[in-house]
Design a protein around this motif. Sequence first.
Motif, PDB file in Angstrom:
ATOM      1  N   ALA A   6       0.831  -1.202   0.000  1.00 18.62           N
ATOM      2  CA  ALA A   6       0.000   0.000   0.000  1.00 18.62           C
ATOM      3  C   ALA A   6       0.867   1.255   0.000  1.00 18.62           C
ATOM      4  N   SER A   7       1.927   1.254   0.779  1.00 18.90           N
ATOM      5  CA  SER A   7       2.830   2.404   0.817  1.00 18.90           C
ATOM      6  C   SER A   7       3.499   2.616  -0.531  1.00 18.90           C
ATOM      7  N   ALA A   8       3.914   1.541  -1.170  1.00 23.60           N
ATOM      8  CA  ALA A   8       4.540   1.649  -2.490  1.00 23.60           C
ATOM      9  C   ALA A   8       3.534   2.186  -3.518  1.00 23.60           C
ATOM     10  N   GLY A   9       2.296   1.743  -3.443  1.00 24.33           N
ATOM     11  CA  GLY A   9       1.259   2.227  -4.354  1.00 24.33           C
ATOM     12  C   GLY A   9       0.983   3.707  -4.155  1.00 24.33           C
ATOM     13  N   ILE A  10       0.895   4.129  -2.906  1.00 21.17           N
ATOM     14  CA  ILE A  10       0.661   5.543  -2.610  1.00 21.17           C
ATOM     15  C   ILE A  10       1.824   6.391  -3.098  1.00 21.17           C
ATOM     16  N   ALA A  11       3.049   5.907  -2.909  1.00 17.87           N
ATOM     17  CA  ALA A  11       4.228   6.641  -3.378  1.00 17.87           C
ATOM     18  C   ALA A  11       4.225   6.746  -4.903  1.00 17.87           C
ATOM     19  N   ALA A  12       3.842   5.677  -5.586  1.00 20.52           N
ATOM     20  CA  ALA A  12       3.805   5.704  -7.047  1.00 20.52           C
ATOM     21  C   ALA A  12       2.752   6.677  -7.552  1.00 20.52           C
ATOM     22  N   ILE A  13       1.597   6.696  -6.918  1.00 24.76           N
ATOM     23  CA  ILE A  13       0.544   7.638  -7.301  1.00 24.76           C
ATOM     24  C   ILE A  13       0.993   9.074  -7.049  1.00 24.76           C
ATOM     25  N   GLY A  14       1.631   9.297  -5.921  1.00 29.11           N
ATOM     26  CA  GLY A  14       2.143  10.644  -5.615  1.00 29.11           C
ATOM     27  C   GLY A  14       3.168  11.098  -6.637  1.00 29.11           C
ATOM     28  N   ALA A  15       4.063  10.196  -7.032  1.00 31.32           N
ATOM     29  CA  ALA A  15       5.075  10.538  -8.029  1.00 31.32           C
ATOM     30  C   ALA A  15       4.421  10.856  -9.376  1.00 31.32           C
ATOM     31  N   ALA A  16       3.409  10.101  -9.757  1.00 36.60           N
ATOM     32  CA  ALA A  16       2.719  10.347 -11.019  1.00 36.60           C
ATOM     33  C   ALA A  16       2.032  11.711 -11.009  1.00 36.60           C
ATOM     34  N   VAL A  17       1.436  12.081  -9.891  1.00 40.49           N
ATOM     35  CA  VAL A  17       0.778  13.385  -9.778  1.00 40.49           C
ATOM     36  C   VAL A  17       1.812  14.501  -9.883  1.00 40.49           C
ATOM     37  N   ILE A  18       2.953  14.331  -9.261  1.00 39.53           N
ATOM     38  CA  ILE A  18       4.000  15.358  -9.320  1.00 39.53           C
ATOM     39  C   ILE A  18       4.529  15.519 -10.740  1.00 39.53           C
ATOM     40  N   VAL A  19       4.750  14.412 -11.435  1.00 37.01           N
ATOM     41  CA  VAL A  19       5.238  14.480 -12.816  1.00 37.01           C
ATOM     42  C   VAL A  19       4.200  15.155 -13.715  1.00 37.01           C
ATOM     43  N   ALA A  20       2.931  14.828 -13.533  1.00 38.83           N
ATOM     44  CA  ALA A  20       1.870  15.453 -14.334  1.00 38.83           C
ATOM     45  C   ALA A  20       1.792  16.951 -14.063  1.00 38.83           C
ATOM     46  N   ALA A  21       1.910  17.339 -12.813  1.00 40.32           N
ATOM     47  CA  ALA A  21       1.865  18.759 -12.463  1.00 40.32           C
ATOM     48  C   ALA A  21       3.057  19.505 -13.053  1.00 40.32           C
ATOM     49  N   ALA A  22       4.220  18.888 -13.057  1.00 40.68           N
ATOM     50  CA  ALA A  22       5.407  19.518 -13.637  1.00 40.68           C
ATOM     51  C   ALA A  22       5.228  19.703 -15.151  1.00 40.68           C
ATOM     52  N   GLY A  23       4.649  18.716 -15.818  1.00 41.73           N
ATOM     53  CA  GLY A  23       4.386  18.836 -17.256  1.00 41.73           C
ATOM     54  C   GLY A  23       3.406  19.936 -17.562  1.00 41.73           C
ATOM     55  N   MET A  24       2.369  20.042 -16.751  1.00 36.61           N
ATOM     56  CA  MET A  24       1.377  21.110 -16.947  1.00 36.61           C
ATOM     57  C   MET A  24       2.019  22.479 -16.721  1.00 36.61           C
ATOM     58  N   GLY A  25       2.879  22.571 -15.723  1.00 38.82           N
ATOM     59  CA  GLY A  25       3.575  23.834 -15.468  1.00 38.82           C
ATOM     60  C   GLY A  25       4.477  24.225 -16.623  1.00 38.82           C
ATOM     61  N   ALA A  26       5.202  23.263 -17.169  1.00 33.18           N
ATOM     62  CA  ALA A  26       6.082  23.538 -18.305  1.00 33.18           C
ATOM     63  C   ALA A  26       5.272  23.969 -19.527  1.00 33.18           C
ATOM     64  N   ALA A  27       4.146  23.329 -19.762  1.00 33.23           N
ATOM     65  CA  ALA A  27       3.288  23.703 -20.890  1.00 33.23           C
ATOM     66  C   ALA A  27       2.751  25.119 -20.717  1.00 33.23           C
ATOM     67  N   SER A  28       2.423  25.488 -19.503  1.00 32.49           N
ATOM     68  CA  SER A  28       1.923  26.831 -19.238  1.00 32.49           C
ATOM     69  C   SER A  28       3.005  27.885 -19.513  1.00 32.49           C
ATOM     70  N   VAL A  29       4.228  27.584 -19.131  1.00 31.20           N
ATOM     71  CA  VAL A  29       5.336  28.511 -19.377  1.00 31.20           C
ATOM     72  C   VAL A  29       5.554  28.687 -20.879  1.00 31.20           C
ATOM     73  N   VAL A  30       5.539  27.603 -21.625  1.00 31.07           N
ATOM     74  CA  VAL A  30       5.734  27.682 -23.074  1.00 31.07           C
ATOM     75  C   VAL A  30       4.588  28.455 -23.724  1.00 31.07           C
ATOM     76  N   ALA A  31       3.370  28.237 -23.269  1.00 31.74           N
ATOM     77  CA  ALA A  31       2.223  28.959 -23.830  1.00 31.74           C
ATOM     78  C   ALA A  31       2.362  30.460 -23.610  1.00 31.74           C
ATOM     79  N   GLN A  32       2.815  30.870 -22.438  1.00 33.60           N
ATOM     80  CA  GLN A  32       3.010  32.291 -22.174  1.00 33.60           C
ATOM     81  C   GLN A  32       4.143  32.852 -23.020  1.00 33.60           C
ATOM     82  N   ARG A  33       5.197  32.062 -23.202  1.00 31.27           N
ATOM     83  CA  ARG A  33       6.331  32.493 -24.015  1.00 31.27           C
ATOM     84  C   ARG A  33       5.915  32.715 -25.471  1.00 31.27           C
ATOM     85  N   VAL A  34       5.154  31.794 -26.021  1.00 33.96           N
ATOM     86  CA  VAL A  34       4.742  31.929 -27.422  1.00 33.96           C
ATOM     87  C   VAL A  34       3.736  33.072 -27.580  1.00 33.96           C
ATOM     88  N   ALA A  35       2.903  33.305 -26.600  1.00 34.72           N
ATOM     89  CA  ALA A  35       1.963  34.434 -26.662  1.00 34.72           C
ATOM     90  C   ALA A  35       2.720  35.761 -26.639  1.00 34.72           C
TER      91      ALA A  35
END
Length: 105
Positions: A6-35
Amino acid sequence: MAGTVASAGIAAIGAAVIVAAAGMGAASVVAQRVAGAADAAALAAADAASGAVRGAPCDRAAEVASAMGARAYACELAELIATVSVSVPFGAFEVTATARAGPPP
């Protein structure tokens, strides 16, 4: 043993959420740059069209877009109003933006 799984599963889910949030943040920065690049390129084209600066309007737009790390792929002039579209690569995608500049109506 069940707690470990259960701990390993929770850690994996947490890591996936962090990676997704980082990707969304990077996309937002690029969108502002191109605008920002589209805005600056359109302003440069409008300035050239009005005679405030020398040069061909669409050439000026391409220069400004290039200086900001973008590529101008469309430039249209309607009297003193310039409409410029630019793109920036982001991974396997192209992020695009369009801006318009000119005198008020």
